[in-house]
Design an enzyme around this catalytic site. Structure first.
Site, PDB file in Angstrom:
ATOM      1  N   SER A 216       0.752  -0.950   0.083  1.00  0.00           N
ATOM      2  CA  SER A 216       0.067   0.123   0.038  1.00  0.00           C
ATOM      3  C   SER A 216       0.816   1.369   0.110  1.00  0.00           C
ATOM      4  CB  SER A 216      -0.819   0.143   1.156  1.00  0.00           C
ATOM      5  OG  SER A 216      -0.342   0.079   2.311  1.00  0.00           O
ATOM      6  N   GLU A 217       2.004   1.211   0.742  1.00  0.00           N
ATOM      7  CA  GLU A 217       2.888   2.377   0.689  1.00  0.00           C
ATOM      8  C   GLU A 217       4.543   2.049   0.577  1.00  0.00           C
ATOM      9  OE1 GLU A 217      -0.803   4.468   2.096  1.00  0.00           O
ATOM     10  OE2 GLU A 217       0.441   2.724   2.964  1.00  0.00           O
ATOM     11  N   THR A 218       5.214   2.564  -0.041  1.00  0.00           N
ATOM     12  CA  THR A 218       6.356   2.406   0.059  1.00  0.00           C
ATOM     13  C   THR A 218       7.237   3.729   0.401  1.00  0.00           C
ATOM     14  OG1 THR A 218       6.579   0.606  -1.408  1.00  0.00           O
ATOM     15  CG2 THR A 218       8.715   1.834  -1.427  1.00  0.00           C
TER      16      THR A 218
END
Length: 285
Positions: A50-52
């Site tokens: 979902s996020e990096t």
């Protein structure tokens, strides 16, 4: 100019869970210096989390580091679980903040992150101000209610709780109703929606939370710091929640995220939880 690939320190952190693989993971590149926007975006698409995030030197003298936050399809000005997970990875890599409170610089501004006095793995961020609040417009509420498969009378209250990602929220009468939601994610029509309801008396948590992101295929987010921050500000402002409470999220997904909300002496809302470093090493970028 695109830099030549090199080994960069990397970590993957499970956020809002003391038990590995029960929270929400974030990938953290601990040295994002000289990477282009496209290189960052490409790696975020590749991790497919979902996020990096990418840690960079700060531009503000008050910050310990600067953070850029990418989803697989865009960059975010702020997000909660990447903030906590990146801070945990940065500290675990041997870094120390300038002051007892760690300060992260991101596109939304400076975010203060507090260590827990009782748990070395737990951190809490000060909730940023909402960019949009107020009741949902009737057409938005109708679209959201229909997409979530709810009857209109089930929605006890609704609100924009957007602190960057764009969250809208609806309050239901019970955790049981929250867990029973079967959404049509394509019908959310571009909206990101949080659903919250009170847990039964005697439960170890006060609220059950779920977060839905529209689209094809769309998704349910396991544990969401930004949403819980916006929810806390709304519920506290309207007297619906105690000054300190715990929200559970990810139950339907087999996760066990626990989000701890508190209010300090200045009235600032803090959102936190345990952060477990699950993967360390290097990545070639």
């Amino acid at each position: 100019m695109t830099s030549l690939p090199r080994h960069r320190p990397f970590a993957q952190v499970d956020v809002f869970s003391a038990e590995p693989c029960r929270g929400n993971p974030v990938a953290v590149v601990l040295d994002g210096s000289d990477l282009t926007d496209e290189q960052m975006a490409r790696f975020a698409r590749w991790t497919n989390l979902s996020e990096t995030t990418f840690v960079l030197p700060p531009t503000s003298p008050d910050a310990d580091y600067r953070l850029r936050i990418f989803t697989p399809d865009r960059e975010l000005p702020f997000a909660g679980h990447p903030t906590l997970g990146s801070a945990r990875a940065w500290l675990a890599a041997g870094n120390s903040p300038h002051a007892p409170v760690l300060v992260q610089e991101c596109a939304a501004g400076l975010v203060r992150i507090h260590p827990s006095p009782d748990d070395d793995a737990a951190l809490a961020f000060e909730a940023p101000p909402t960019l949009r609040s107020g009741d949902l417009a009737p057409e938005v509420l109708e679209a959201v209610t229909t997409a979530l498969g709810l009857r209109p009378e089930q929605v006890l209250a609704h609100q924009w709780v957007d602190n960057g990602p764009g969250w809208a929220a609806v309050l239901l009468g019970s955790a049981e109703e929250v867990l029973a939601v079967e959404p049509d994610l394509t019908a959310l029509n571009g909206h990101k929606v949080g659903v919250v309801g009170p847990a039964p008396e005697g439960a170890e948590h006060h609220y059950e939370v779920r977060a839905f992101v529209s689209g094809t295929p769309g998704c349910e987010d396991p544990v969401t710091g930004s949403l819980n921050a916006g929810l806390a500000q709304w519920l506290l402002r309207t007297g619906r929640a105690p000054q300190t409470y715990t929200a559970r999220q990810g139950t339907r997904m087999g996760r066990r995220g626990m989000v701890h909300v508190s209010t300090d002496t200045t009235g600032t809302v803090r959102v936190g939880g345990s952060c477990t470093v699950c993967v360390t090493g290097s990545v070639t970028l």
